[in-house]
Design an enzyme around this catalytic site. Structure first.
Site, PDB file in Angstrom:
ATOM      1  N   ASP A 173      48.726 -22.801   0.325  1.00 29.23           N
ATOM      2  CA  ASP A 173      47.627 -23.898  -0.695  1.00 29.23           C
ATOM      3  C   ASP A 173      46.908 -23.925  -0.674  1.00 29.23           C
ATOM      4  O   ASP A 173      45.653 -23.461  -0.029  1.00 29.23           O
ATOM      5  CB  ASP A 173      48.031 -25.566   0.168  1.00 29.23           C
ATOM      6  N   LEU A 174      46.094 -24.392  -1.725  1.00 31.78           N
ATOM      7  CA  LEU A 174      45.168 -23.751  -2.722  1.00 31.78           C
ATOM      8  C   LEU A 174      43.588 -25.095  -2.511  1.00 31.78           C
ATOM      9  O   LEU A 174      43.240 -24.871  -1.079  1.00 31.78           O
ATOM     10  CB  LEU A 174      44.697 -23.062  -3.947  1.00 31.78           C
ATOM     11  N   ASP A 175      44.114 -25.900  -3.512  1.00 37.10           N
ATOM     12  CA  ASP A 175      43.075 -27.303  -3.420  1.00 37.10           C
ATOM     13  C   ASP A 175      42.864 -27.913  -1.180  1.00 37.10           C
ATOM     14  O   ASP A 175      44.774 -28.477  -1.732  1.00 37.10           O
ATOM     15  CB  ASP A 175      43.598 -28.260  -4.065  1.00 37.10           C
ATOM     16  N   THR A 179      39.141 -28.025  -4.102  1.00 37.92           N
ATOM     17  CA  THR A 179      38.770 -28.633  -5.068  1.00 37.92           C
ATOM     18  C   THR A 179      38.968 -29.540  -6.298  1.00 37.92           C
ATOM     19  O   THR A 179      38.923 -30.357  -7.101  1.00 37.92           O
ATOM     20  CB  THR A 179      39.415 -27.471  -6.330  1.00 37.92           C
ATOM     21  N   LYS A 239      46.178 -35.432  -5.037  1.00 36.90           N
ATOM     22  CA  LYS A 239      45.972 -34.431  -4.106  1.00 36.90           C
ATOM     23  C   LYS A 239      47.588 -33.521  -3.820  1.00 36.90           C
ATOM     24  O   LYS A 239      48.748 -34.292  -3.444  1.00 36.90           O
ATOM     25  CB  LYS A 239      45.559 -35.094  -2.660  1.00 36.90           C
ATOM     26  N   SER A 265      50.499 -22.680  -4.515  1.00 34.99           N
ATOM     27  CA  SER A 265      50.071 -24.059  -4.889  1.00 34.99           C
ATOM     28  C   SER A 265      50.561 -24.722  -6.252  1.00 34.99           C
ATOM     29  O   SER A 265      50.962 -23.874  -7.439  1.00 34.99           O
ATOM     30  CB  SER A 265      48.837 -23.814  -5.392  1.00 34.99           C
ATOM     31  N   ALA A 266      50.190 -25.705  -6.397  1.00 30.12           N
ATOM     32  CA  ALA A 266      50.636 -26.439  -8.049  1.00 30.12           C
ATOM     33  C   ALA A 266      49.731 -26.209  -9.197  1.00 30.12           C
ATOM     34  O   ALA A 266      50.534 -26.820  -9.727  1.00 30.12           O
ATOM     35  CB  ALA A 266      50.680 -28.279  -7.619  1.00 30.12           C
ATOM     36  N   LYS A 326      56.254 -29.722  -5.694  1.00 24.82           N
ATOM     37  CA  LYS A 326      56.199 -30.214  -4.037  1.00 24.82           C
ATOM     38  C   LYS A 326      56.702 -31.911  -3.372  1.00 24.82           C
ATOM     39  O   LYS A 326      55.967 -32.536  -4.862  1.00 24.82           O
ATOM     40  CB  LYS A 326      55.254 -29.956  -2.791  1.00 24.82           C
ATOM     41  N   GLU A 358      48.988 -26.520   4.364  1.00 24.82           N
ATOM     42  CA  GLU A 358      48.965 -27.185   3.755  1.00 24.82           C
ATOM     43  C   GLU A 358      47.804 -28.662   3.877  1.00 24.82           C
ATOM     44  O   GLU A 358      48.110 -28.809   4.823  1.00 24.82           O
ATOM     45  CB  GLU A 358      50.213 -28.028   3.943  1.00 24.82           C
ATOM     46  N   ASP A 359      47.775 -29.241   2.900  1.00 20.05           N
ATOM     47  CA  ASP A 359      46.267 -30.378   3.237  1.00 20.05           C
ATOM     48  C   ASP A 359      47.718 -31.446   2.510  1.00 20.05           C
ATOM     49  O   ASP A 359      46.979 -32.307   2.706  1.00 20.05           O
ATOM     50  CB  ASP A 359      45.374 -30.654   2.538  1.00 20.05           C
TER      51      ASP A 359
HETATM   52  P1  B16 Z   1      45.606 -27.642 -12.165  1.00 20.59           P
HETATM   53  P2  B16 Z   1      47.411 -27.467  -5.054  1.00 20.59           P
HETATM   54  C1  B16 Z   1      47.154 -29.464  -7.021  1.00 20.59           C
HETATM   55  O1  B16 Z   1      46.321 -27.411  -6.022  1.00 20.59           O
HETATM   56  C2  B16 Z   1      45.705 -30.354  -7.354  1.00 20.59           C
HETATM   57  O2  B16 Z   1      45.861 -30.901  -5.688  1.00 20.59           O
HETATM   58  C3  B16 Z   1      45.914 -31.184  -7.994  1.00 20.59           C
HETATM   59  O3  B16 Z   1      45.433 -32.183  -7.371  1.00 20.59           O
HETATM   60  C4  B16 Z   1      46.534 -30.835  -8.702  1.00 20.59           C
HETATM   61  O4  B16 Z   1      46.539 -31.736 -10.217  1.00 20.59           O
HETATM   62  C5  B16 Z   1      47.128 -30.095  -8.972  1.00 20.59           C
HETATM   63  O5  B16 Z   1      47.028 -28.898  -7.699  1.00 20.59           O
HETATM   64  C6  B16 Z   1      47.671 -28.828 -10.236  1.00 20.59           C
HETATM   65  O6  B16 Z   1      45.804 -28.167 -10.426  1.00 20.59           O
HETATM   66  O7  B16 Z   1      46.028 -28.730 -13.329  1.00 20.59           O
HETATM   67  O8  B16 Z   1      44.452 -27.324 -11.875  1.00 20.59           O
HETATM   68  O9  B16 Z   1      47.202 -27.233 -13.025  1.00 20.59           O
HETATM   69  O10 B16 Z   1      46.575 -28.382  -3.015  1.00 20.59           O
HETATM   70  O11 B16 Z   1      48.880 -27.597  -4.661  1.00 20.59           O
HETATM   71  O12 B16 Z   1      47.113 -25.966  -4.489  1.00 20.59           O
HETATM   72 MG    MG Z   2      46.885 -28.951  -1.826  1.00 22.50          MG
END
Ligand code: B16
Ligand code: MG
Length: 219
Positions: free
Chosen positions: A9-11, A17, A45, A115-116, A146, A170-171
């Site tokens: 996962d990223l964030d 972020t 998140k 990542s999302a 997810k 994953e967090d």
């Molecule tokens: P974006 P992850 C997620 O990242 C973030 O945790 C979440 O807060 C954010 O809304 C989502 O990505 C979408 O991000 O607006 O940049 O497309 O934890 O899945 O890496």
């Molecule tokens: Mg995350």
């Protein structure tokens, strides 16, 4: 288990972020005239951009927006978020993550992002991490958020590996659930109470090596 691939996962796993997402969502809440706190932000998140907007509007008790207005607010939020990310220095990567990724590569382990975020590639480029990834699966490639396993199954597919040989990091609770739904092992990054479904949970990657990962998953 035999570990052939790791999916990140990223964030909250590679980089924090969430603080930039928070500042950008808070600016929108300010504009709409209600308070949006860091406690509220916890609910965003791992959640997609449009689902995050729905949560924010629910917090503000705002129910009357058209689809068009919602898309405009999400686009404005993203523009501000991207402006913060563009200024982010490469050393914002979380402690020991780069070293752990290198350790995986030296051990012949394939690496994917799961990542999302639709901004994932730009963030990996900022952190100078792109060369360490064999595949990138992010919010631009998936239609089911997810805890649906789509993002991780697609990662495994792109790497040419069976789900049972993949480990997800994953967090977010929904992310751990997604990994389990994909039939993968999962390491939770954060708090054991919230991520209890993971095979094991650790606060971060400090001092963590591929040898530790193997030992933990083959206990
Ligand atoms: P974006 P992850 C997620 O990242 C973030 O945790 C979440 O807060 C954010 O809304 C989502 O990505 C979408 O991000 O607006 O940049 O497309 O934890 O899945 O890496
Ligand atoms: Mg995350």
């Amino acid at each position: 288990m035999k570990i052939n691939a790791c999916i990140f996962d990223l964030d909250g796993v590679i980089v924090d972020t969430a603080k930039y997402h928070y500042l950008a969502w808070k600016a929108l809440a300010d504009k709409l005239g209600f308070e949006f706190t860091e406690v509220h932000n916890e609910r965003l998140k791992g959640v997609s951009r449009m689902d995050s907007l729905e949560i924010l509007l629910e917090v503000g008790g705002i129910t009357h927006l058209s689809e068009e207005e919602k898309l405009k607010h999400a686009a404005d939020k993203n523009e501000l978020y991207v402006s913060f990310i563009k200024k982010m220095p490469a050393d914002e990567i979380l402690p020991n993550v780069r070293e752990f990724l290198n350790d995986l590569r030296e051990n012949g382990i394939k690496i994917s992002l799961g990542s999302a975020s639709k901004n994932a590639e730009m963030i990996l480029e900022k952190l100078e991490l792109m060369p360490l990834f064999d595949a990138i699966v992010d919010g631009r490639h998936i239609s089911n958020a997810k805890p649906d396993p789509e993002v991780f199954l697609r990662g495994a597919q792109e790497l040419g590996e069976a789900p049972e040989n993949c480990v997800v990091f994953e967090d977010a609770q929904a992310g751990v659930q997604a990994a389990k739904n994909a039939g993968m092992a999962c390491v939770g990054i954060g708090d054991a109470e919230t991520l209890g479904l993971a095979d094991f949970v650790m606060p971060g990657f400090e001092k963590f090596t591929f040898a530790d990962l193997k030992a933990q998953l083959n206990k």
